[in-house]
Motif scaffolding. Structure first.
Motif, mmCIF file in Angstrom:
data_model
loop_
_atom_site.group_PDB
_atom_site.id
_atom_site.type_symbol
_atom_site.label_atom_id
_atom_site.label_comp_id
_atom_site.label_asym_id
_atom_site.label_seq_id
_atom_site.Cartn_x
_atom_site.Cartn_y
_atom_site.Cartn_z
ATOM 1 N N UNK A 131 1.688 3.397 -8.482
ATOM 2 C CA UNK A 131 1.787 2.194 -9.304
ATOM 3 C C UNK A 131 0.684 1.210 -8.915
ATOM 4 N N UNK A 132 0.551 0.155 -9.692
ATOM 5 C CA UNK A 132 -0.466 -0.852 -9.425
ATOM 6 C C UNK A 132 -0.017 -1.793 -8.308
ATOM 7 N N UNK A 133 -0.971 -2.567 -7.809
ATOM 8 C CA UNK A 133 -0.666 -3.532 -6.749
ATOM 9 C C UNK A 133 0.338 -4.568 -7.239
ATOM 10 N N UNK A 134 0.186 -5.029 -8.459
ATOM 11 C CA UNK A 134 1.113 -6.025 -9.016
ATOM 12 C C UNK A 134 2.524 -5.453 -9.102
ATOM 13 N N UNK A 135 2.654 -4.222 -9.579
ATOM 14 C CA UNK A 135 3.977 -3.591 -9.681
ATOM 15 C C UNK A 135 4.614 -3.429 -8.299
ATOM 16 N N UNK A 136 3.818 -3.033 -7.310
ATOM 17 C CA UNK A 136 4.336 -2.868 -5.949
ATOM 18 C C UNK A 136 4.800 -4.213 -5.384
ATOM 19 N N UNK A 182 0.812 -1.225 0.000
ATOM 20 C CA UNK A 182 0.000 0.000 0.000
ATOM 21 C C UNK A 182 0.840 1.266 0.000
ATOM 22 N N UNK A 183 1.928 1.295 0.782
ATOM 23 C CA UNK A 183 2.750 2.511 0.809
ATOM 24 C C UNK A 183 3.474 2.714 -0.518
ATOM 25 N N UNK A 184 3.904 1.629 -1.148
ATOM 26 C CA UNK A 184 4.544 1.761 -2.462
ATOM 27 C C UNK A 184 3.544 2.253 -3.516
ATOM 28 N N UNK A 185 2.331 1.724 -3.466
ATOM 29 C CA UNK A 185 1.310 2.143 -4.422
ATOM 30 C C UNK A 185 1.026 3.637 -4.280
ATOM 31 N N UNK A 186 0.898 4.096 -3.032
ATOM 32 C CA UNK A 186 0.591 5.508 -2.788
ATOM 33 C C UNK A 186 1.765 6.412 -3.144
#
Length: 62
Positions: free
Chosen positions: A26-31, A18-22
């Protein structure tokens, strides 16, 4: 005079999906791919570390 916005200080930063996405937009898959890559390169450990103080609070008292 030009003002700047300070970056909030977090004593215990969290690196998760979640922190990477925010942060990166990026998308959940990318994170998740980034996290697995960091794990495979042994930069991070995906197993959480137990906080002994919090664990003691959960123990029943005699």
């Amino acid at each position: 005079m030009k003002t700047i916005k300070l970056i909030p200080y977090d004593e215990d930063p969290v690196l998760d999906t979640n922190t990477l996405m925010a942060a990166l937009g990026i998308t959940k898959k990318e994170a998740n791919d980034i996290l697995w890559d960091l794990f495979e390169k042994e930069y991070i450990d995906l197993i959480p570390v137990l906080d002994e103080e919090k664990l003691n609070l959960l123990k029943p008292r005699d």
